[in-house]
Write a protein that holds these residues in place. Structure first.
Motif, PDB file in Angstrom:
ATOM      1  N   UNK A  78      15.394  -2.577  -4.555  1.00  0.00           N
ATOM      2  CA  UNK A  78      14.368  -2.042  -3.747  1.00  0.00           C
ATOM      3  C   UNK A  78      13.506  -3.354  -3.251  1.00  0.00           C
ATOM      4  N   UNK A  79      13.280  -3.230  -1.808  1.00  0.00           N
ATOM      5  CA  UNK A  79      12.599  -4.277  -1.289  1.00  0.00           C
ATOM      6  C   UNK A  79      11.533  -3.562  -0.357  1.00  0.00           C
ATOM      7  N   UNK A  80      10.460  -4.034  -0.188  1.00  0.00           N
ATOM      8  CA  UNK A  80       9.581  -3.715   0.673  1.00  0.00           C
ATOM      9  C   UNK A  80       8.531  -4.989   1.148  1.00  0.00           C
ATOM     10  N   UNK A 137       0.792  -1.160   0.084  1.00  0.00           N
ATOM     11  CA  UNK A 137       0.105   0.250  -0.161  1.00  0.00           C
ATOM     12  C   UNK A 137       0.906   1.363   0.224  1.00  0.00           C
ATOM     13  N   UNK A 138       2.083   1.091   0.431  1.00  0.00           N
ATOM     14  CA  UNK A 138       2.925   2.490   0.525  1.00  0.00           C
ATOM     15  C   UNK A 138       4.103   2.459  -0.373  1.00  0.00           C
ATOM     16  N   UNK A 139       4.946   1.661  -0.464  1.00  0.00           N
ATOM     17  CA  UNK A 139       6.180   1.397  -1.530  1.00  0.00           C
ATOM     18  C   UNK A 139       5.990   0.370  -2.445  1.00  0.00           C
ATOM     19  N   UNK A 140       6.136   0.450  -3.739  1.00  0.00           N
ATOM     20  CA  UNK A 140       5.858  -0.506  -4.658  1.00  0.00           C
ATOM     21  C   UNK A 140       7.166  -0.696  -5.741  1.00  0.00           C
ATOM     22  N   UNK A 141       7.892  -1.518  -5.357  1.00  0.00           N
ATOM     23  CA  UNK A 141       9.201  -1.740  -6.159  1.00  0.00           C
ATOM     24  C   UNK A 141       8.894  -2.245  -7.661  1.00  0.00           C
ATOM     25  N   UNK A 192      10.759  -0.158   3.824  1.00  0.00           N
ATOM     26  CA  UNK A 192      11.430  -0.025   2.545  1.00  0.00           C
ATOM     27  C   UNK A 192      13.058  -0.191   2.386  1.00  0.00           C
ATOM     28  N   UNK A 193      13.689  -0.860   1.573  1.00  0.00           N
ATOM     29  CA  UNK A 193      15.120  -0.903   1.535  1.00  0.00           C
ATOM     30  C   UNK A 193      15.249  -0.367   0.051  1.00  0.00           C
ATOM     31  N   UNK A 194      15.850   0.504  -0.089  1.00  0.00           N
ATOM     32  CA  UNK A 194      16.106   1.290  -1.275  1.00  0.00           C
ATOM     33  C   UNK A 194      17.559   1.650  -1.476  1.00  0.00           C
TER      34      UNK A 194
END
Length: 391
Positions: free
Chosen positions: A263-265, A149-153, A283-285
């Protein structure tokens, strides 16, 4: 040329008005909303002097034409009037608002004055055909491959800024998409979004299937000069929802600016019996390693530029959310974002009241704190008042 497109939209509206009165089968439909949003922004909570105000009148029109069971024609437009101090004191405000990297320019600035901007854009315009296990869609559309719902790699085509809460529909792409459904719980999808500059094009394929109660997806393709490989999942750990996604970006041609990125979420959420909803995500960016936000970094406005390769300008970020109803007509929610890279803390409280059916009032805050030169301080704060009528 841009006014020509909007003229065509006006004709479409006229056709709707003429047809809706005589067509009981509802082959043509219209929906949308009109909103008023007032914003008051401060440089920080330590000073409330000289706040900047901004006002937005926002109308959306969603048209659908269904000639038969197989075809759908859709046109959706945003019409917005911005006025106030933020327009007056922000250099090139019109350029910030009128941004779209699609193949065709379907936007127009009707008026741009000292403290006012009138802007329209067609952000959906597509033809859809479906028959049996096949579906094809051509035109400006939203291709949502994200799971969280927040961050989408995984959202290669339409990454969005989570802080822009006033754009519920999210951006679209000028693209061609074909989907095949081999089974009830599986699908294969291919999409291509060309760009004027071929290096900015996106083309990818995704396959979805179900394994041991989890919906799993794998994807790969070309993303703006990179080879993109990703996966995502959605399922449950007992009564707790558990979903996540990851994408690895590898430059296809070496250059001084090309670097690999990961990118991982992941998200865990739970809905209590009394209607209270809680969720937590991270989130890992890897693209956010260098520098991070630095000072203010442009984070504190809805025009923050994001991409699937860099969803948030930090390396690590964590978010906690909660929502629930105080009364049947009154609800509250809150979001807290934290990044250890700069000791960034963002708080987003929201209150919503339903006046009557299709009428809602929202009060939203966005508060940002961060450590700057070993001093933890309030950097920015905004208060939003919104009233919305849907039809």
């Amino acid at each position: 040329m841009k006014r020509y497109y909007l003229f065509v939209l006006g004709i479409f509206l006229a056709i709707f008005n003429a047809s809706a009165q005589n067509d009981s089968t509802e082959k043509i439909t219209l929906s949308g909303y009109i909103k008023f949003l007032q914003t008051v922004s401060f440089s920080g909570l330590d000073t409330f002097a000289d706040p900047l105000t901004n006002n937005l009148i926002h109308n959306r029109l969603n048209f659908r034409y269904f000639p038969n069971d197989h075809w759908t024609v859709a046109v959706e437009a945003r019409n917005r009037i911005f006025y106030g101090e933020q327009v007056r004191f922000t250099p090139n405000y019109g350029d910030l608002i009128d941004q779209y990297n699609g193949l065709v320019d379907l936007s127009v600035r009707w008026h741009e004055g000292d403290a006012i901007l009138v802007h329209s854009i067609i952000d959906r315009a597509y033809v859809d055909y479906s028959s049996g296990k096949w579906e094809a869609r051509v035109g400006r559309q939203r291709i949502n491959w994200g799971v969280n719902l927040v961050w989408n790699p995984n959202d290669l085509f339409n990454a969005f800024n989570f802080l822009d809460f006033d754009y519920e529909e999210r951006p679209g792409s000028d693209a061609v998409r074909v989907t095949y459904y081999p089974g009830v719980l599986s699908s294969a999808e291919v999409a291509f979004a060309p760009a004027k500059n071929i290096e900015e094009s996106v083309g990818a394929a995704m396959y979805k299937f179900n394994a041991r109660g989890y919906d799993v997806q794998v994807l790969g393709g070309y993303y703006k000069g990179d080879l993109a490989l990703g996966t995502g999942w959605a399922g449950n750990l007992g009564q707790i929802g558990f979903k996540g996604e990851a994408t690895w970006f590898v430059p296809m041609a070496p250059s001084p600016d090309s670097v690999q990125s990961l990118g991982v979420s992941a998200t865990a959420d739970y809905l209590f019996g009394n209607g209270i909803y809680l969720s937590g995500a991270f989130l890992y960016n890897s693209a956010g390693k260098a520098g991070g936000l630095g000072g203010s970094g442009g984070l504190f406005n809805s025009n923050l530029t994001v991409s699937a390769k860099n969803l948030f300008p930090v390396e690590w970020a964590f978010v906690a959310q909660g929502s629930g109803s105080i009364t049947p007509l009154f609800s509250a929610s809150g979001v807290v974002i934290y990044s250890p890279q700069n000791n960034l803390v963002a708080g987003i409280p929201t209150l919503t009241y339903s006046i009557k059916e299709n009428w809602d009032i929202d009060l939203v805050g966005q508060l940002f704190f961060m450590e700057v030169q070993n001093d933890f301080r309030s950097l920015a704060a905004s208060l939003f008042f919104r009233i919305k009528l849907s039809f």
